[in-house]
Design an enzyme around this catalytic site. Structure first.
Site, PDB file in Angstrom:
ATOM      1  N   ASN A   7      40.021  28.999  39.631  1.00  0.00           N
ATOM      2  CA  ASN A   7      40.424  30.404  39.598  1.00  0.00           C
ATOM      3  C   ASN A   7      41.441  30.639  40.717  1.00  0.00           C
ATOM      4  OD1 ASN A   7      40.624  33.173  39.641  1.00  0.00           O
ATOM      5  ND2 ASN A   7      38.481  33.563  40.189  1.00  0.00           N
ATOM      6  N   TRP A   8      42.706  30.794  40.320  1.00  0.00           N
ATOM      7  CA  TRP A   8      43.771  30.928  41.329  1.00  0.00           C
ATOM      8  C   TRP A   8      43.845  32.340  41.903  1.00  0.00           C
ATOM      9  CZ3 TRP A   8      48.414  27.965  38.555  1.00  0.00           C
ATOM     10  CH2 TRP A   8      48.032  26.628  38.379  1.00  0.00           C
ATOM     11  N   LYS A   9      43.055  33.241  41.361  1.00  0.00           N
ATOM     12  CA  LYS A   9      43.015  34.637  41.833  1.00  0.00           C
ATOM     13  C   LYS A   9      44.438  35.180  42.039  1.00  0.00           C
ATOM     14  CE  LYS A   9      38.533  33.755  43.845  1.00  0.00           C
ATOM     15  NZ  LYS A   9      37.499  34.182  44.750  1.00  0.00           N
ATOM     16  N   HIS A  97      33.748  38.863  36.838  1.00  0.00           N
ATOM     17  CA  HIS A  97      33.867  38.247  38.173  1.00  0.00           C
ATOM     18  C   HIS A  97      33.507  39.299  39.226  1.00  0.00           C
ATOM     19  CE1 HIS A  97      35.554  36.475  41.779  1.00  0.00           C
ATOM     20  NE2 HIS A  97      35.468  35.310  41.149  1.00  0.00           N
ATOM     21  N   GLU A 166      27.627  32.850  40.397  1.00  0.00           N
ATOM     22  CA  GLU A 166      28.423  32.957  41.615  1.00  0.00           C
ATOM     23  C   GLU A 166      27.820  34.016  42.540  1.00  0.00           C
ATOM     24  OE1 GLU A 166      32.687  31.514  41.010  1.00  0.00           O
ATOM     25  OE2 GLU A 166      32.669  33.586  40.388  1.00  0.00           O
ATOM     26  N   GLY A 172      34.286  32.791  48.722  1.00  0.00           N
ATOM     27  CA  GLY A 172      35.347  32.876  49.725  1.00  0.00           C
ATOM     28  C   GLY A 172      34.855  32.955  51.163  1.00  0.00           C
ATOM     29  N   SER A 208      32.479  29.032  47.208  1.00  0.00           N
ATOM     30  CA  SER A 208      32.814  28.109  48.298  1.00  0.00           C
ATOM     31  C   SER A 208      32.618  26.638  47.943  1.00  0.00           C
ATOM     32  CB  SER A 208      32.030  28.478  49.565  1.00  0.00           C
ATOM     33  OG  SER A 208      32.418  29.753  50.024  1.00  0.00           O
ATOM     34  N   GLY A 229      37.483  28.583  43.577  1.00  0.00           N
ATOM     35  CA  GLY A 229      38.554  29.520  43.911  1.00  0.00           C
ATOM     36  C   GLY A 229      39.548  28.864  44.859  1.00  0.00           C
TER      37      GLY A 229
HETATM   38  P1  PGA Z   1      35.753  30.478  46.165  1.00  0.00           P
HETATM   39  O1  PGA Z   1      35.832  31.440  44.908  1.00  0.00           O
HETATM   40  O2  PGA Z   1      35.656  29.059  45.648  1.00  0.00           O
HETATM   41  O3  PGA Z   1      37.042  30.712  46.913  1.00  0.00           O
HETATM   42  O4  PGA Z   1      34.550  30.852  46.953  1.00  0.00           O
HETATM   43  C1  PGA Z   1      35.055  31.215  43.761  1.00  0.00           C
HETATM   44  C2  PGA Z   1      35.311  32.260  42.725  1.00  0.00           C
HETATM   45  O5  PGA Z   1      35.534  33.422  43.067  1.00  0.00           O
HETATM   46  O6  PGA Z   1      35.286  31.977  41.519  1.00  0.00           O
END
Ligand code: PGA
Length: 247
Positions: A7-9, A97, A166, A172, A208, A229
């Site tokens: 997920n590149w957000k 999400h 999640e 994050g 994470s 992410g």
């Molecule tokens: P993260 O995000 O790996 O940066 O914790 C995961 C996500 O939001 O899908």
């Protein structure tokens, strides 16, 4: 089948997204992934979606939407529909999400409408669920997850659904959830899913996940893969992460 979803957000602009897509298809790993049964998919920003699709379309890497609106077409300024993403080459869409739920106030009602739109458009749904720190502190995790999964009521579920567990506090933050805990929550989720389908729905872990801890989740019997992410947005990190599971 196991899954690694990136997920590149909103981490990458157009140029950075295009460059990462090129790096992915140029990667040696790409050839290996052609030979093994792992679904690697990336979720670029809406702006970069078509450019990334053009680059990846000849590869085995799939692409999905980070977000969509429930209406198919019409006067919805600023929105992009499930149907449009499907036409543009999407296989998947993230729905529910936590960043959509908590920053953009998406309710279960909205989430259900998005799920319906995905089903109408033949997009596979990646439904994200997970508790906040507060819910966890109050020992309400099970109740909370049941509530989030209740959006699946009266749906025709076949191979069109993946769940991503999640925990919000782990996204994050660098505070990845302990693998034994992930395994036990996934068991609960699978138990709850029996209310809605006889299918064995894949459940992923996200929060994470990085090149140093992916194996802890990959090895879990009930966990079908990971949603990554931050660590999916740099080619060196993503390659290292994938390397872990094939070495
Ligand atoms: P993260 O995000 O790996 O940066 O914790 C995961 C996500 O939001 O899908």
């Amino acid at each position: 089948m196991k899954y690694i979803f990136g997920n590149w957000k909103m981490y990458l602009d157009l140029e950075e997204s295009v460059s990462l897509a090129h790096d992915l298809i140029d990667s040696e790993l790409n050839e290996i992934f052609n030979l093994i049964d792992i679904d690697i998919s990336v979720f670029p920003s809406t702006l970069a979606f078509s450019s990334v699709y053009d680059i990846l379309q000849s590869s085995n890497i799939n692409i999905g939407a980070q977000n969509l609106v429930w209406a198919p077409k019409g006067a919805y300024t600023g929105e992009v529909s499930a149907l449009m993403f499907k036409d543009a080459g999407a296989n998947y869409a993230l729905v529910g999400h936590s960043e959509r739920r908590y920053i953009f106030n998406e309710t279960n009602e909205i989430i259900r409408k998005k799920i319906d739109a995905c089903l109408d458009s033949d997009l596979k749904i990646v439904l994200c669920v997970g508790e906040t720190q507060e819910i966890r502190d109050n020992n309400q995790v099970i109740y909370y997850l049941k509530e989030q999964l209740s959006v699946l009521k009266n749906l025709e579920i076949n191979d069109n659904l993946i769940i991503a567990y999640e925990p919000v506090w782990s996204i994050g933050t660098g505070l990845a959830c302990q693998p034994f805990e992930v395994e036990s929550v996934i068991s609960l989720i699978k138990q709850e899913l029996k209310l809605y389908t006889h299918q064995d729905v894949p459940v992923l872990y996200g929060g994470s996940v990085n090149e140093n801890n992916i194996l802890n989740y990959w090895r879990l019997k009930k966990c079908s893969g990971v949603l990554v992410g931050g660590a999916s947005t740099k080619i060196e990190r993503f390659e290292k992460l994938c390397q872990q599971i094939i070495s």
